[in-house]
Write a protein that holds these residues in place. Sequence first.
Motif, mmCIF file in Angstrom:
data_model
loop_
_atom_site.group_PDB
_atom_site.id
_atom_site.type_symbol
_atom_site.label_atom_id
_atom_site.label_comp_id
_atom_site.label_asym_id
_atom_site.label_seq_id
_atom_site.Cartn_x
_atom_site.Cartn_y
_atom_site.Cartn_z
ATOM 1 N N SER A 198 0.821 -1.209 0.000
ATOM 2 C CA SER A 198 0.000 0.000 0.000
ATOM 3 C C SER A 198 0.856 1.260 0.000
ATOM 4 C CB SER A 198 -0.925 -0.001 1.222
ATOM 5 O OG SER A 198 -0.159 -0.064 2.417
ATOM 6 N N SER A 199 2.130 1.150 -0.437
ATOM 7 C CA SER A 199 3.040 2.299 -0.419
ATOM 8 C C SER A 199 3.605 2.562 -1.795
ATOM 9 C CB SER A 199 4.200 2.046 0.565
ATOM 10 O OG SER A 199 3.724 1.778 1.854
ATOM 11 N N VAL A 200 4.057 3.804 -2.001
ATOM 12 C CA VAL A 200 4.766 4.185 -3.224
ATOM 13 C C VAL A 200 6.045 4.912 -2.828
ATOM 14 C CG1 VAL A 200 2.760 4.302 -4.738
ATOM 15 C CG2 VAL A 200 3.414 6.315 -3.413
ATOM 16 N N PHE A 201 7.024 4.846 -3.715
ATOM 17 C CA PHE A 201 8.311 5.500 -3.496
ATOM 18 C C PHE A 201 8.367 6.771 -4.335
ATOM 19 C CE2 PHE A 201 12.826 5.983 -4.854
ATOM 20 C CZ PHE A 201 13.331 6.357 -3.618
ATOM 21 N N ILE A 202 8.684 7.894 -3.715
ATOM 22 C CA ILE A 202 8.721 9.203 -4.379
ATOM 23 C C ILE A 202 10.175 9.648 -4.455
ATOM 24 C CG2 ILE A 202 7.681 11.483 -4.448
ATOM 25 C CD1 ILE A 202 5.695 9.185 -4.234
ATOM 26 N N SER A 203 10.608 10.119 -5.634
ATOM 27 C CA SER A 203 11.989 10.571 -5.786
ATOM 28 C C SER A 203 12.043 11.735 -6.763
ATOM 29 C CB SER A 203 12.876 9.420 -6.280
ATOM 30 O OG SER A 203 12.418 8.944 -7.528
ATOM 31 N N ASN A 204 13.278 12.266 -6.935
ATOM 32 C CA ASN A 204 13.573 13.386 -7.840
ATOM 33 C C ASN A 204 12.914 14.686 -7.393
ATOM 34 O OD1 ASN A 204 15.096 14.135 -10.198
ATOM 35 N ND2 ASN A 204 13.158 14.542 -11.199
ATOM 36 N N LEU A 205 12.654 14.816 -6.085
ATOM 37 C CA LEU A 205 12.140 16.072 -5.555
ATOM 38 C C LEU A 205 13.308 17.014 -5.246
ATOM 39 C CD1 LEU A 205 9.478 14.627 -3.115
ATOM 40 C CD2 LEU A 205 9.033 15.676 -5.339
ATOM 41 N N ALA A 206 13.024 18.292 -5.217
ATOM 42 C CA ALA A 206 14.057 19.281 -4.935
ATOM 43 C C ALA A 206 14.507 19.177 -3.464
ATOM 44 C CB ALA A 206 13.538 20.680 -5.225
ATOM 45 N N TYR A 207 15.842 19.286 -3.240
ATOM 46 C CA TYR A 207 16.361 19.238 -1.880
ATOM 47 C C TYR A 207 15.888 20.434 -1.062
ATOM 48 C CZ TYR A 207 19.565 15.601 -3.520
ATOM 49 O OH TYR A 207 20.089 14.460 -4.026
ATOM 50 N N THR A 208 15.567 21.518 -1.753
ATOM 51 C CA THR A 208 15.157 22.739 -1.061
ATOM 52 C C THR A 208 13.656 22.776 -0.797
ATOM 53 O OG1 THR A 208 14.934 23.838 -3.208
ATOM 54 C CG2 THR A 208 17.046 24.038 -2.069
ATOM 55 N N LEU A 209 12.970 21.665 -0.999
ATOM 56 C CA LEU A 209 11.525 21.625 -0.820
ATOM 57 C C LEU A 209 11.184 21.871 0.641
ATOM 58 C CD1 LEU A 209 8.953 21.002 -2.503
ATOM 59 C CD2 LEU A 209 9.089 18.667 -1.626
ATOM 60 N N LYS A 210 10.347 22.870 0.875
ATOM 61 C CA LYS A 210 9.965 23.211 2.238
ATOM 62 C C LYS A 210 8.760 22.371 2.658
ATOM 63 C CE LYS A 210 11.617 27.974 1.923
ATOM 64 N NZ LYS A 210 11.251 29.409 2.029
ATOM 65 N N GLU A 211 8.827 21.884 3.888
ATOM 66 C CA GLU A 211 7.769 21.063 4.457
ATOM 67 C C GLU A 211 7.388 19.928 3.497
ATOM 68 O OE1 GLU A 211 4.488 23.474 5.519
ATOM 69 O OE2 GLU A 211 5.576 24.614 7.036
ATOM 70 N N PRO A 212 8.323 19.023 3.215
ATOM 71 C CA PRO A 212 8.053 17.961 2.239
ATOM 72 C C PRO A 212 6.901 17.048 2.636
ATOM 73 C CG PRO A 212 10.101 17.543 3.426
ATOM 74 C CD PRO A 212 9.685 18.929 3.790
ATOM 75 N N GLU A 213 6.730 16.833 3.950
ATOM 76 C CA GLU A 213 5.637 15.943 4.361
ATOM 77 C C GLU A 213 4.288 16.534 3.984
ATOM 78 O OE1 GLU A 213 3.954 13.761 8.403
ATOM 79 O OE2 GLU A 213 5.914 14.747 8.403
ATOM 80 N N ALA A 214 4.105 17.814 4.250
ATOM 81 C CA ALA A 214 2.843 18.459 3.897
ATOM 82 C C ALA A 214 2.661 18.543 2.392
ATOM 83 C CB ALA A 214 2.795 19.857 4.533
ATOM 84 N N LYS A 215 3.776 18.824 1.690
ATOM 85 C CA LYS A 215 3.706 18.923 0.227
ATOM 86 C C LYS A 215 3.291 17.580 -0.384
ATOM 87 C CE LYS A 215 4.861 21.971 -2.011
ATOM 88 N NZ LYS A 215 4.126 23.089 -2.640
ATOM 89 N N LEU A 216 3.900 16.479 0.076
ATOM 90 C CA LEU A 216 3.557 15.160 -0.462
ATOM 91 C C LEU A 216 2.135 14.770 -0.103
ATOM 92 C CD1 LEU A 216 6.852 13.172 0.188
ATOM 93 C CD2 LEU A 216 5.981 13.990 -1.988
ATOM 94 N N ARG A 217 1.724 15.120 1.083
ATOM 95 C CA ARG A 217 0.346 14.784 1.481
ATOM 96 C C ARG A 217 -0.665 15.522 0.595
ATOM 97 N NH1 ARG A 217 -1.615 12.342 5.949
ATOM 98 N NH2 ARG A 217 0.469 12.322 6.891
ATOM 99 N N THR A 218 -0.342 16.760 0.230
ATOM 100 C CA THR A 218 -1.226 17.530 -0.643
ATOM 101 C C THR A 218 -1.277 16.916 -2.050
ATOM 102 O OG1 THR A 218 -0.687 19.533 0.581
ATOM 103 C CG2 THR A 218 -1.665 19.807 -1.611
ATOM 104 N N GLN A 219 -0.130 16.446 -2.543
ATOM 105 C CA GLN A 219 -0.075 15.893 -3.891
ATOM 106 C C GLN A 219 -0.874 14.591 -4.013
ATOM 107 O OE1 GLN A 219 1.318 17.135 -6.657
ATOM 108 N NE2 GLN A 219 2.016 18.985 -5.625
ATOM 109 N N PHE A 220 -0.871 13.774 -2.940
ATOM 110 C CA PHE A 220 -1.429 12.433 -3.051
ATOM 111 C C PHE A 220 -2.750 12.242 -2.310
ATOM 112 C CE2 PHE A 220 3.032 11.826 -3.994
ATOM 113 C CZ PHE A 220 3.001 10.934 -5.063
ATOM 114 N N GLU A 221 -3.301 13.293 -1.730
ATOM 115 C CA GLU A 221 -4.526 13.116 -0.956
ATOM 116 C C GLU A 221 -5.715 12.763 -1.852
ATOM 117 O OE1 GLU A 221 -5.122 16.738 1.097
ATOM 118 O OE2 GLU A 221 -5.403 17.964 -0.717
ATOM 119 N N THR A 222 -5.637 13.087 -3.142
ATOM 120 C CA THR A 222 -6.732 12.738 -4.047
ATOM 121 C C THR A 222 -6.731 11.259 -4.436
ATOM 122 O OG1 THR A 222 -5.376 13.354 -5.958
ATOM 123 C CG2 THR A 222 -6.802 15.050 -5.023
#
Length: 949
Positions: free
Chosen positions: A687-711
């Motif tokens: 039930s998991s996916v692996f996310i990569s190639n994100l910017a190192y300077t991404l602020k609050e990555p947990e919130a950003k990823l949750r926003t991208q995949f909540e749909t």
Amino acid sequence: MAASSNAEQTQLQDMEEEDAGMEERDMESGDEPEEGMREDNSDEEEDDSSEDEKENEAEIQRLEEQLSINAFDYNCHVDLIKLLKQEGELSRLRKARQKMSELFPLTEEIWLDWLKDEIRLTEEEPNREKVYELFEKATKDYICPDIWLEYAQYSIGGMGSPGGMDKVRSIFERAVTAVGLHMTKGQMVWEAYREFENVILSTVQPPPGRIPSREEQDLLKTQLDRIHTLFRRQLAIPLMDMEATYAEYEEWSEHGVAETVVHQYKKALQQLAKCKSLEESLIVAEPPKLAEYQSYIDFELKEGDPARVQIIFERTLAENCLVPDMWAKYTTYLDRQLKIKDLVLSSHERAVRNCPWTMGLWKSYLLALERHGADHHTVSDVFEKALNAGFIQATDYVEIWQAHLDYLRRRVDFSKESSKELEELRGAFSRSLDYMKQDVEERFGESGDPSCIIMQIWARIEALHCKNIQKARELWDSIMTKGNAKYANMWLEYYNLERSYGDPVHCRKALHRAVQCTTDYPEHVSEVLLTFERVEGSLEDWDVAVQKTETRLNRINEQRAKVAEKEANLARQEEEKADQRRKTKVDKKAQRKVQKGSRVGEKRKAEQDDYQDEWNDNSEQEQQPKKHRGNGDQTTEEYMETETGLFGRNARPGYKPPPPGNKRAQQGAAAGEQQSDDKQELRNDNSSVFISNLAYTLKEPEAKLRTQFETCGPIKQVRPVFGNKGTFKGYGYVQFESPVSVPEALKLDRREVEGRPMFVSPCVDKNKNPDFKVFKYNTSIEKQKIFISGLPFTCTKEQLEEICKSHGIIKDIRLVTYRSGKPKGLAYVEFADEAQASQAVLKMDGMTIEDNKICVAISNPPRRNMMDKPGSNRPTDMMPRQVFGSRGRGRTQLSLLPRSLHRQSGPGSKVENGTAAEQVPETASTVVNAVGETKPLSNSDFARMLLSK
């Protein structure tokens, strides 16, 4: 009705008079310019016009030169015709149009422009026949109501010539037969026909007050009957706005409408009601309306009226003339249902003219010609045109040759020992083999017929029909020398031929060779040999067969055992190397810890001071020692690294451990670590996916990823991965509550997140699945997809879709980018089918986009570069896509190896069937030992080789 040419003349005269009047009024209303100014203005206008003429002439010459190089450039033909018409080059314009019509069917607009120009040029009576010939040619390309209407109206102008009226009626009859069933445009042809007959009626009616003669009455009655018949015929056909036609007939008829006409009219209204929704869907649909037309065709096929099926197919093809599948459906229907020679053959001819790159249409055309008894010369000409059509696959040429050879074989009377047809068949077989070798292999880099199907058919014909088994054996010898000797099925095919038409001696010989040469299924051919000897052979033959099969199978098993042992050794070596690397890594880590613990200096003291200050701020303690040691001699930094994991993978961002000595804080740290371990235990790869190639300077990555995949579905946890200093490492994991959400999440692969494409892949533990590979895109040829290179970096997905959508239905577009999101100038465009993709290649290759000349080809991605690992199935004899460019070896492709290290490979040995064994090149970095295994050379070996020269 007045002729169209007279109407156009009157309109032109009116326009000229109006322009003259406007010029005169302008001269009267304004002051007349001085003579010098008039001369200056005229000189400037002459200079401008002369420059424009020079530019247009240069462009015309460029287009003509381009067409001399590639006569099949459709857009170039269209541009040349427009320029020539603009310049008034009538003779050159006529030649350009004729040349284009010889290569392509012309659209309705091009034909109407051409016809109107010819009508203006041929006002005199003797030249009308040339225009008639042009109209006849135009009506054969597509079924177009406007062209038929123009044809009929033009013929009215020639009514005064002998037989002119009969010619007009003949053209009108052909027009209503061809397009009278067209539900939206057929009505105007019927009305023009009736209007013509009404005009004739007015000329035969006697003046009021005079009693007509018997002849005049008969003539009047005949003309009235013609008009009655036209009304009845039209009202029996479902056409748009047919109610108005019925009302007109009621008003025109003196004796009312007959019951039979009313019955037919109501029946046509019912049919119109059934089709009205289909017609309305065509009106509102966007071109090319292929789905709507397909629904209409399916409806008419169920109704079963051949004339209506034909007209809806013709309407479809007029708007979708470059869809090979639609032409194939139409010609198949005509072949199986109507079977009218002229209609069938003309449709096949139009199909291959519209889609010449489609082999299936040429094949059907050849069969239709033979089916309807076309002469041999015509069939041969069509076949030669097919060879020059430019198919996109090597196998297409094999199939078209097979169709032609089948036709030639059916012409031969094998009861005769020799005949002209038999010699022609043998010559065609020989020519086909030369064609495959010289033309197809040079163009595609592959044979197209690796199994030598054509040679197999030739051999069977020679053995079966010509009783020439010796020729068949020669052909099979040639087949085996083309790399087929290692396949068991090829030997068994040869054996079956000998079994049917040869003798036991050659059967036995074939099976013995098969046992020695076969590498894929040697057990099978050995079993066939033993079975043959049980039925045919003597005891001596049996003993020889048993000995050969046992020897061969023992050798095969030994080779298989060696290969398996070698692979096991390689796997063991790889495992040992991995263990050694892990051990070395652990030792280095322990050594770094020892070195770190022994280092004492100002730098350590400054770091401890900074840390204590930060801890004081966060914990709001009033006083903390600058340097503190706990757990024996362990320093604060050592404690931070080993206990809290702040700089490790499990630390959460922003977390700071308490200093050693504070037991309550230490317990909190331990609890945090235990909570992190609990999270790891909750991990579920399904039930998991692996996310990569994100910017190192991404602020609050947990919130950003949750926003991208909540749909995608309910999220259980988001785990971004952080580095030693708490910085985000650009990748992480998203775990959903249900595995159902994973496919939806994978669809977000390559979505742009803050300027970079985000990579989304399944979550798999590589330690448990070391062979797991994720590669989303296909690596084999994709006939429905095109590959575009040379695009400008500013080209967007929307711009590319706008360019490509005119060539077919687009399913997907992918712009290739670097990991940073910057474009590479490459793209993949997927169409609905391979025919649309092929058409896009023909039309778009060489196109210029923002000063960039693009290259377009069918998608055939290269295989991924994979390291030679134990157990990998990497092909060793795969042909490279293209080693060098069109201009040969580039500088960067030159070998930088010293000449003294080059070695020549030894000559290959001959095998029993006459084929040369594969030569294994011996490079400078490998050496072959006695058992056939390759060993890498060491540095001392290289040095010894260099110093020996």
